[in-house]
Design a protein around this motif. Sequence first.
Motif, PDB file in Angstrom:
ATOM      1  N   ALA A  88     -10.285  -0.855  -4.042  1.00 33.89           N
ATOM      2  CA  ALA A  88     -10.925   0.211  -4.812  1.00 33.89           C
ATOM      3  C   ALA A  88     -10.086   1.490  -4.808  1.00 33.89           C
ATOM      4  CB  ALA A  88     -12.315   0.497  -4.246  1.00 33.89           C
ATOM      5  N   HIS A  89      -9.426   1.784  -3.670  1.00 35.86           N
ATOM      6  CA  HIS A  89      -8.605   2.997  -3.557  1.00 35.86           C
ATOM      7  C   HIS A  89      -7.224   2.845  -4.174  1.00 35.86           C
ATOM      8  CE1 HIS A  89     -11.207   3.835   0.131  1.00 35.86           C
ATOM      9  NE2 HIS A  89     -11.598   4.659  -0.811  1.00 35.86           N
ATOM     10  N   ASN A  90      -6.743   1.623  -4.258  1.00 33.81           N
ATOM     11  CA  ASN A  90      -5.387   1.342  -4.719  1.00 33.81           C
ATOM     12  C   ASN A  90      -5.414   0.242  -5.773  1.00 33.81           C
ATOM     13  OD1 ASN A  90      -3.667   2.815  -2.525  1.00 33.81           O
ATOM     14  ND2 ASN A  90      -5.236   1.700  -1.400  1.00 33.81           N
ATOM     15  N   PRO A  91      -5.962   0.519  -6.957  1.00 34.74           N
ATOM     16  CA  PRO A  91      -6.101  -0.545  -7.949  1.00 34.74           C
ATOM     17  C   PRO A  91      -4.780  -1.209  -8.316  1.00 34.74           C
ATOM     18  CG  PRO A  91      -6.810   1.580  -8.838  1.00 34.74           C
ATOM     19  CD  PRO A  91      -6.418   1.788  -7.414  1.00 34.74           C
ATOM     20  N   ALA A  92      -3.681  -0.502  -8.302  1.00 36.46           N
ATOM     21  CA  ALA A  92      -2.386  -1.093  -8.645  1.00 36.46           C
ATOM     22  C   ALA A  92      -1.904  -2.035  -7.560  1.00 36.46           C
ATOM     23  CB  ALA A  92      -1.344   0.008  -8.865  1.00 36.46           C
ATOM     24  N   ALA A  93      -2.323  -1.818  -6.314  1.00 37.76           N
ATOM     25  CA  ALA A  93      -1.874  -2.646  -5.205  1.00 37.76           C
ATOM     26  C   ALA A  93      -2.736  -3.878  -5.010  1.00 37.76           C
ATOM     27  CB  ALA A  93      -1.880  -1.831  -3.904  1.00 37.76           C
ATOM     28  N   SER A  94      -3.842  -3.983  -5.764  1.00 42.99           N
ATOM     29  CA  SER A  94      -4.727  -5.128  -5.571  1.00 42.99           C
ATOM     30  C   SER A  94      -4.491  -6.177  -6.632  1.00 42.99           C
ATOM     31  CB  SER A  94      -6.188  -4.666  -5.606  1.00 42.99           C
ATOM     32  OG  SER A  94      -6.530  -4.241  -6.904  1.00 42.99           O
ATOM     33  N   SER A  95      -4.532  -7.429  -6.204  1.00 42.90           N
ATOM     34  CA  SER A  95      -4.382  -8.514  -7.152  1.00 42.90           C
ATOM     35  C   SER A  95      -5.728  -9.124  -7.470  1.00 42.90           C
ATOM     36  CB  SER A  95      -3.428  -9.576  -6.601  1.00 42.90           C
ATOM     37  OG  SER A  95      -3.879 -10.011  -5.341  1.00 42.90           O
ATOM     38  N   ALA A  96      -6.600  -9.235  -6.484  1.00 42.05           N
ATOM     39  CA  ALA A  96      -7.939  -9.771  -6.689  1.00 42.05           C
ATOM     40  C   ALA A  96      -8.776  -9.425  -5.470  1.00 42.05           C
ATOM     41  CB  ALA A  96      -7.882 -11.277  -6.861  1.00 42.05           C
ATOM     42  N   LEU A 116       0.826  -1.207   0.000  1.00 39.14           N
ATOM     43  CA  LEU A 116       0.000   0.000   0.000  1.00 39.14           C
ATOM     44  C   LEU A 116       0.858   1.254   0.000  1.00 39.14           C
ATOM     45  CD1 LEU A 116      -2.851  -0.978   2.447  1.00 39.14           C
ATOM     46  CD2 LEU A 116      -3.071  -0.504   0.015  1.00 39.14           C
ATOM     47  N   VAL A 117       0.390   2.251  -0.716  1.00 31.73           N
ATOM     48  CA  VAL A 117       1.101   3.519  -0.807  1.00 31.73           C
ATOM     49  C   VAL A 117       0.608   4.466   0.279  1.00 31.73           C
ATOM     50  CG1 VAL A 117       1.504   5.527  -2.273  1.00 31.73           C
ATOM     51  CG2 VAL A 117       1.499   3.237  -3.272  1.00 31.73           C
ATOM     52  N   LYS A 118      -0.691   4.526   0.481  1.00 29.95           N
ATOM     53  CA  LYS A 118      -1.271   5.457   1.450  1.00 29.95           C
ATOM     54  C   LYS A 118      -1.157   4.893   2.868  1.00 29.95           C
ATOM     55  CE  LYS A 118      -4.676   7.264  -1.764  1.00 29.95           C
ATOM     56  NZ  LYS A 118      -6.110   7.443  -2.018  1.00 29.95           N
ATOM     57  N   LEU A 119      -0.568   5.675   3.754  1.00 28.72           N
ATOM     58  CA  LEU A 119      -0.411   5.267   5.140  1.00 28.72           C
ATOM     59  C   LEU A 119      -1.765   5.066   5.812  1.00 28.72           C
ATOM     60  CD1 LEU A 119       2.329   4.789   6.325  1.00 28.72           C
ATOM     61  CD2 LEU A 119       2.225   7.002   7.425  1.00 28.72           C
ATOM     62  N   VAL A 120      -2.751   5.849   5.448  1.00 28.82           N
ATOM     63  CA  VAL A 120      -4.080   5.725   6.054  1.00 28.82           C
ATOM     64  C   VAL A 120      -4.693   4.369   5.706  1.00 28.82           C
ATOM     65  CG1 VAL A 120      -5.336   6.870   4.169  1.00 28.82           C
ATOM     66  CG2 VAL A 120      -6.260   6.918   6.490  1.00 28.82           C
ATOM     67  N   ASP A 121      -4.481   3.876   4.492  1.00 29.28           N
ATOM     68  CA  ASP A 121      -4.981   2.552   4.125  1.00 29.28           C
ATOM     69  C   ASP A 121      -4.244   1.467   4.891  1.00 29.28           C
ATOM     70  OD1 ASP A 121      -6.918   3.493   2.365  1.00 29.28           O
ATOM     71  OD2 ASP A 121      -5.579   3.408   0.636  1.00 29.28           O
TER      72      ASP A 121
END
Length: 188
Positions: free
Chosen positions: A157-165, A113-118
Amino acid sequence: MKPENPNPQAAAQSTGGGLSTPADVAQLGDQLTAIADTLHERIMREVHSYKGGPVPVAAQEAARKMLDDEQVLRQRANAMYLEAATLVVHSLGQSQQHIVALTTAAAEKIKHLVKLVDTAGMVGRVLELSGAALTGNPVVIMRALEDMHHMLDAVAAHNPAASSAPSSAPSPAPSSAPSTAPSSGSAT
């Protein structure tokens, strides 16, 4: 760092729902330890991203909070190891593989994850699950699994690049009461 699933045989040998044997409970402890390791790496990556320069106060506070959460995860994992025989849940209604899949997905999200809040939100859901598991109450555990599933979907949903499925949804908890998920800093 420990492997994501240090004891795959324990999941395969379980005949009941998740957390139905002492080995299942210990396996969740292993998962929590792996998540704490991943969280520590994530925090250090954030701190080192300032390349020796001043770290903003907000980032310092967030890092300190997540280091506290890391410590709580490790304490809860240790409690699961110590009390594995008494924390067995016979009527959970979710497989051990499902619990392992959710915690593995959470560890993977924390790592990328890029966002610390996530990241903080995901850690909060892991803390919620670990606290619920220590209660041994199937309804509380199911609610925590459902909350983790929703968090995984929200992060995707907030980090589409960080999600695989997207995660697979657990069956809804048999409760009509509104969710009162504890904050990531609670000591459940």
